[in-house]
Each structure stands twice: as structure tokens, then as C-alpha cells.
Design an enzyme around this catalytic site. Sequence first.
Site, PDB file in Angstrom:
ATOM      1  N   GLU A 296       8.559   0.942  79.522  1.00 57.00           N
ATOM      2  CA  GLU A 296       7.743   0.490  80.671  1.00 57.00           C
ATOM      3  C   GLU A 296       7.598  -1.041  80.714  1.00 57.00           C
ATOM      4  OE1 GLU A 296       6.402   2.271  83.103  1.00 57.00           O
ATOM      5  OE2 GLU A 296       6.452   4.330  82.346  1.00 57.00           O
TER       6      GLU A 296
ATOM      7  N   SER B  92       4.673  12.561  80.232  1.00 50.32           N
ATOM      8  CA  SER B  92       5.804  13.506  80.234  1.00 50.32           C
ATOM      9  C   SER B  92       6.657  13.395  78.967  1.00 50.32           C
ATOM     10  CB  SER B  92       6.678  13.304  81.485  1.00 50.32           C
ATOM     11  OG  SER B  92       7.159  11.972  81.543  1.00 50.32           O
ATOM     12  N   GLY B  93       6.489  12.317  78.203  1.00 45.94           N
ATOM     13  CA  GLY B  93       7.211  12.231  76.932  1.00 45.94           C
ATOM     14  C   GLY B  93       8.268  11.130  76.867  1.00 45.94           C
ATOM     15  N   LYS B  94       8.222  10.183  77.802  1.00 44.59           N
ATOM     16  CA  LYS B  94       9.238   9.118  77.855  1.00 44.59           C
ATOM     17  C   LYS B  94       9.206   8.239  76.592  1.00 44.59           C
ATOM     18  CE  LYS B  94       7.478   7.477  81.709  1.00 44.59           C
ATOM     19  NZ  LYS B  94       6.322   8.401  81.840  1.00 44.59           N
TER      20      LYS B  94
END
Length: 218
Positions: free
Chosen positions: A160, A41-43
Site C-alpha cells: 500500500e 482480505s490478506g494482501k
Amino acid sequence: MFQLNLKNIDFSYDSSRKILQKVNMEISQGDFIAITGRSGSGKTTLLKIMAGILNPSSGTVVINGQPIKKDEHYYQKIGYVMQYAEDQFCCETVFEEIAFASKNFGLNGIKARVEKAASFVGLDKKILLRNPFDLSGGEARKVAIASAIAHDPFFLFLDEPFSGLDKLGKENLKKILSKWKDSKKPVVITSHNLKYIHDFTNKIFLLEDGFLTQKLMM
Ligand SMILES: Nc1ncnc2c1ncn2[C@@H]1O[C@H](COP(=O)(O)OP(=O)(O)OP(=O)(O)O)[C@@H](O)[C@H]1O
């Protein structure tokens, strides 16, 4: 004290897809911000833009009201922990790894900085002479965090950081983050799973189809 603002950030790697669209965010003293969203998603992209690693396609990253200059003064305010610890390693010993940024910035007291950062994340001194590429996942993550904080940054960005850790590793990381939170220096953390950081965060954002929306805290 510093404040970072993302203003109308758009980003694409190529013309096939807009990764970020009109993204706005404020990061201030005391913030512990979580960014969640599905894989791809682009994190990471968003974190890299905050850290000055990637340039937005349009929009501005602003620090204390001024667009960031991607220079030593800016990078010294940033601690960045990559998703895969090994991706950020480049030295032959853990000591050199933790010292790397501080040396690059020409800071004093390298040995004391390394020992303080290692102790902060709970690394045994004996590990400082080891090769960073020969560590367990939990040890490598600790070294990555110590490397990101030894130069005493104001903003800490973690991509993450819970991924790949076992239960004990996750508990250890929660303790490290909880200690860092006491400093009130802002943290931005990306995570698929909010359950580990829910207790710390004061703002949660969801990244979906390029758009960032703030979620209500439960
Ligand atoms: N250097 C690059 N060139 C082209 N596309 C890229 C590049 N880096 C990432 N992408 C693509 O951009 C999108 C966003 O990637 P990004 O790594 O930011 O997502 P993410 O939310 O962090 O994913 P994950 O949770 O799986 O780590 C993905 O579709 C990815 O394949």
C-alpha cells in the site's frame, strides 16, 4: 535472473479463518504485479509470505525451482516496503536507515549505496542526517523505499505505498515506480485503489475470501 513461484499456498493465523487458500502466482523478470482486495482480505499476509517473513501453513514458495531457504541469500534478493514507513524504521538517522540492510548483508560501498538510493527516490542529501521518525509522510515513504533498494534487491515488494500520501506525494511515487520499472526487476504492489498503478501493471490479482484470481487487463 530469478523467478519466484507461490505454489498452493494456504495460510491461517488461527483456526477461525483461512486467510489464503490454494494461492498460486508466478513472479518473473519484467512483471509489475498488483494485488488488490478489500481491507483485511490478506494482501499484506500474502506479501509477507512472498518475502519470507511469514511461513505458509501449507504450500511452498519456490525460487528458480527450489523451495526458498529463509537465509541471507534469499533476503538479499528482496526489497520490502511496509505499509507504514515508520514500522520499518529502527535507526537514528536517515543515512543509517538506508544503510541498514546493506550493512547487515556485509556489502561494500555503503556511502555510495545510500547516496544512490536516496538520489533514486529524489531525497535531498540534507535529509540524510535527520531522524527518520521526524519526517513528513512523503519523505518517510521515500526513505522507506530507498532503504528497501539500497542493497540492490531483485524483487521489490511494496505494501500500500500510495496510502497516506497527498497528490504530489502520489505523483512522486509514480515517477519512482516508473523509473524502477525500467530495470525490468519484478515488482509486487498491494493497493486498495488501482488507479495510480494501472499504467504500470502487467498483471492484476484480486484477493477475495482467501482466493486469488487474476483479472483481465482493460
Ligand atoms: N498477526 C496476526 N494475528 C492474527 N490475525 C492477523 C494478524 N495479522 C493480520 N491478521 C488478520 O488477518 C486478516 C488479513 O490481514 P492483512 O493485513 O493481510 O489484510 P490486508 O488485505 O493487507 O488489509 P489492509 O488492506 O487493511 O491492510 C485480517 O483479518 C487481519 O485482522
